[in-house]
Write a protein that holds these residues in place. Structure first.
Motif, short mmCIF file in Angstrom:
data_model
loop_
_atom_site.label_atom_id
_atom_site.label_comp_id
_atom_site.label_asym_id
_atom_site.label_seq_id
_atom_site.Cartn_x
_atom_site.Cartn_y
_atom_site.Cartn_z
N LEU A 11 -61.25 69.05 -118.85
CA LEU A 11 -60.52 68.04 -118.08
C LEU A 11 -59.36 68.65 -117.28
CD1 LEU A 11 -60.34 65.31 -120.87
CD2 LEU A 11 -61.60 65.10 -118.74
N LEU A 12 -58.89 69.80 -117.76
CA LEU A 12 -57.74 70.44 -117.10
C LEU A 12 -58.16 71.31 -115.92
CD1 LEU A 12 -55.65 71.60 -120.16
CD2 LEU A 12 -54.88 70.05 -118.39
N ILE A 13 -59.47 71.63 -115.85
CA ILE A 13 -59.89 72.66 -114.89
C ILE A 13 -59.61 72.33 -113.42
CG2 ILE A 13 -61.94 73.83 -113.96
CD1 ILE A 13 -62.83 74.24 -116.86
N PRO A 14 -59.98 71.13 -112.92
CA PRO A 14 -59.75 70.91 -111.48
C PRO A 14 -58.27 71.02 -111.09
CG PRO A 14 -61.15 69.19 -112.40
CD PRO A 14 -60.65 69.98 -113.56
N ALA A 15 -57.40 70.29 -111.82
CA ALA A 15 -55.97 70.35 -111.49
C ALA A 15 -55.45 71.77 -111.72
CB ALA A 15 -55.19 69.36 -112.36
N GLY A 16 -55.89 72.38 -112.82
CA GLY A 16 -55.41 73.72 -113.15
C GLY A 16 -55.78 74.73 -112.08
N TYR A 19 -53.68 74.12 -108.85
CA TYR A 19 -52.28 74.42 -109.13
C TYR A 19 -52.07 75.93 -109.29
CZ TYR A 19 -47.77 73.97 -111.58
OH TYR A 19 -46.47 74.06 -111.98
N CYS B 122 -55.35 64.70 -111.56
CA CYS B 122 -54.13 64.56 -112.36
C CYS B 122 -54.33 63.63 -113.56
CB CYS B 122 -52.97 64.08 -111.52
SG CYS B 122 -52.47 65.29 -110.32
N ALA B 125 -56.25 65.67 -116.15
CA ALA B 125 -55.41 66.68 -116.79
C ALA B 125 -54.38 66.04 -117.71
CB ALA B 125 -54.69 67.51 -115.72
N ILE B 182 -48.97 67.88 -107.84
CA ILE B 182 -49.56 67.79 -109.17
C ILE B 182 -48.51 67.55 -110.28
CG2 ILE B 182 -50.60 69.28 -110.97
CD1 ILE B 182 -52.74 70.06 -108.97
N PRO B 183 -47.42 68.31 -110.33
CA PRO B 183 -46.50 68.14 -111.46
C PRO B 183 -45.98 66.70 -111.63
CG PRO B 183 -45.97 70.14 -110.29
CD PRO B 183 -47.02 69.45 -109.48
N ILE B 186 -48.81 64.23 -112.65
CA ILE B 186 -49.19 64.39 -114.06
C ILE B 186 -48.14 63.75 -114.96
CG2 ILE B 186 -49.37 66.11 -115.91
CD1 ILE B 186 -51.12 67.75 -114.27
#
Lengths: 286, 308
Positions: A11-16, A19, B122, B125, B182-183, B186
């Motif tokens: 779930l973190l991969i696209p945003a990660g 970023y 977001c 994540a 993003i920050p 989130i």
């Protein structure tokens, strides 16, 4: 542990990815490129030369000094004025919703538009500000044309635009204070000023901390307001680090521009992080 | 006789008491009225002071946008003697081959695309960041939040974009806007996800849902209120952004709304009526959002900051 499976790292991969690639990676690389002379394709290691230049050239050093002044001045004013506004707007006024909207609206207007409008309003002879002062027999200063004054005039406009957010945050903080405290204080015969110092200020501390941190970060990074109003002038008298980064980039000095970025990063780290820690520790003490 | 007398006395006494009460009441009324007038004077002076400080600049922009070229050259706040707003707007739109239309198109593409990406990546994540437990996830969370403080490194970002041939392109500027937004997005999502009970996840797990199915078919639709906040706040900031398009999306064909103002200023430095008409035009979209969603904007901004 089994339940952690429901929350896959996937779930973190696209945003990660986005970023990391367009924010973290450039930030890390800025430390390397700040030690080089660089044209995006080839680089040459020149050690600390860029940083040396930053602190020896008076036109660059002034940006460093101005950024300090600008960030702390705007933060202080936003806290004091925002708190005053919030106290007024949490009293029993029938028009408080209207006033709150009026104070908040500049936050939503683009900085460039605000900058252009205030450049006209602050014109030394034709500007509305000095014409109004003239009615009271005051000879208004050359707000943006006086090198000693320009940075302070920019700070005033920044506070005008940004005090709305501070006010709104303070209002939320004050509203969360239980009414009983004020009633008990009144029963004990305390006056309103005392109530402000002994109840409102300490109990809206989380809000005050939030405003200090937000305003400091914003102040240290300010660029567009300077660009729209003075372009860093007269001379270099109102340059901030962020406007110097842009100027050096435009002039093709990519290494120097990147060194400016690193200095800004270090300023944020060395100013904001300690203050953040300090404020949060105090919060626990109470 | 004596009883009559006492009755009269009683009546007198009662009358006296009634009179006293009446006097007291009128006194209280007078005081109340006095208090009311003080209150009204206090309140109206506050309204006047706040309006002077915060509304006069907008009033100034509006009246000058409606004036003719000569009248606007005075740069005063007088009411226009001759209304020229339609002509001014036409001139603003026509300037530099309808540049502002292109700019509105570009800004809309950037704003809408960035927001669509932000909504999906977001919320995903934030869900994992809030629900997973352990040291690794705490570190990752801190790295994301650190982005609220760290100023973006300008030239190195251009360097990265160049390597993927994304510099001066729509995908390039859109991904940069996403990365820097993003920050905060989130942060908003994690605050909201904290209010969704974990039992829902457990029930879904028992039913054999995987992470992605749980998130997209159950959690994502529950996030509607916070989606709205994320959309509105990002719409205003991205639409109003000047700095990042200036750096990462240069070129005449790539003009965005805020940049038209800046280009415009150098060309028409003396056409104040057109400049202010342009300011007016680009302030309308955020103003409309503010009128409709002011509560949402205010709550979003305060929630994000106080929890952080």
């Amino acid at each position: 542990m089994k339940i952690n499976k429901m929350y896959s790292y996937g779930l973190l991969i696209p945003a990660g990815l986005i970023y990391a690639l367009l924010f973290l990676y450039p930030t890390v690389m800025s430390f390397f490129f700040s030690f080089t002379r660089w044209n995006l394709t080839d680089w040459e290691w020149i050690g600390l030369a860029n940083f040396k230049m930053f602190f020896e050239e008076s036109s660059l050093l002034i940006g460093f000094k101005n950024t300090f002044i600008f960030a702390f001045l705007t933060t202080g004013l936003k806290v004091v004025i925002g708190l005053l506004f919030a106290v007024i707007l949490t009293s029993q006024l029938k028009t408080k919703r209207f006033i709150r909207s009026v104070v908040f609206f500049p936050t939503l207007v683009s900085t460039i538009a605000v900058g252009i409008a205030f450049t006209v309003l602050m014109h030394p002879s034709q500007g509305l500000l000095n014409q109004t002062l003239g009615l009271f027999g005051i000879n208004g200063p050359n707000w943006l044309g006086d090198p000693a004054l320009a940075i302070y005039s920019l700070a005033i406009v920044d506070v005008w635009k940004g005090v709305g957010i501070a006010t709104i945050i303070f209002i939320a903080g004050i509203m969360s204070i239980p009414k009983d405290y004020y009633e008990a204080h009144e029963v004990d015969g305390g006056n309103k000023l005392n109530a402000f110092w002994h109840i409102t200020v300490p109990l809206s501390r989380p809000a005050i901390n939030a405003v200090i941190i937000l305003a400091l970060i914003g102040g240290l990074r300010t660029f567009d307001l300077v660009w729209a109003m003075t372009g860093g002038g007269p001379g270099f008298s109102s340059d901030l680090i962020a406007s110097i980064i842009y100027k050096q980039y435009q002039a093709g000095f990519y290494g120097l521009s990147t060194a400016g970025n690193v200095i800004l990063f270090l300023m944020v780290a060395l100013i904001v992080f300690p203050i953040f820690k300090f404020l949060n520790r105090k919060e626990v003490d109470i | 006789m004596s009883t009559q007398y006492t009755e009269m006395e009683k009546e007198n006494q009662q009358r006296e008491i009634a009179q006293k009460e009446k006097q007291q009441k009128t006194k209280a009324k007078k005081e109340k009225r006095k208090k009311n007038t003080i209150q009204i004077i206090f309140e109206s002076s506050i309204v006047v002071i706040f309006s002077l400080i915060f509304l006069v600049p907008f009033y100034f922009i509006i009246v000058n946008a409606m004036k003719t070229r000569q009248a606007a050259a005075e740069r005063s706040i007088s009411w226009p003697s001759e209304f020229n707003i339609i002509e001014n707007l036409k001139a603003v739109v026509a300037a530099q081959d309808n540049m502002i239309l292109l700019a509105f198109f570009n800004s809309t593409v950037i704003t809408v695309s960035s927001i669509l990406i932000l909504l999906v990546v977001c919320s995903m994540a934030a869900f994992a960041l809030h629900r997973r437990k352990g040291k690794a996830i705490t570190v990752l969370g801190t790295i994301f939040v650190a982005g609220l403080m760290i100023p973006p490194a300008v030239v190195p970002t251009i360097w990265v974009l160049e390597q993927f041939n994304l510099f001066k392109t729509f995908p390039g500027i859109i991904l940069v806007m996403v990365a820097i937004s993003i920050p905060f997005s989130i942060l908003l999502y994690t605050g909201f996800i904290a209010t969704i009970p974990k039992e829902i996840d457990e029930a879904a797990a028992i039913d054999g849902c995987g992470s992605f199915r749980l998130f997209f078919s159950i959690i994502f639709p529950m996030l509607k209120p916070i989606h709205a906040t994320v959309i509105i706040l990002n719409a205003v900031t991205i639409f109003n952004d000047f700095v990042h398009p200036l750096y990462f999306f240069p070129g005449a064909q790539n003009a965005t709304v805020q940049l038209t103002l800046y280009n415009f200023m150098s060309v028409y430095s003396t056409d104040w009526n057109l400049l202010f008409a342009n300011v007016l035009l680009i302030t309308i979209p955020p103003f409309i959002l503010f009128l409709i969603f002011s509560e949402k904007i205010v709550s979003g901004m305060t929630a994000g900051s106080i929890k952080g």
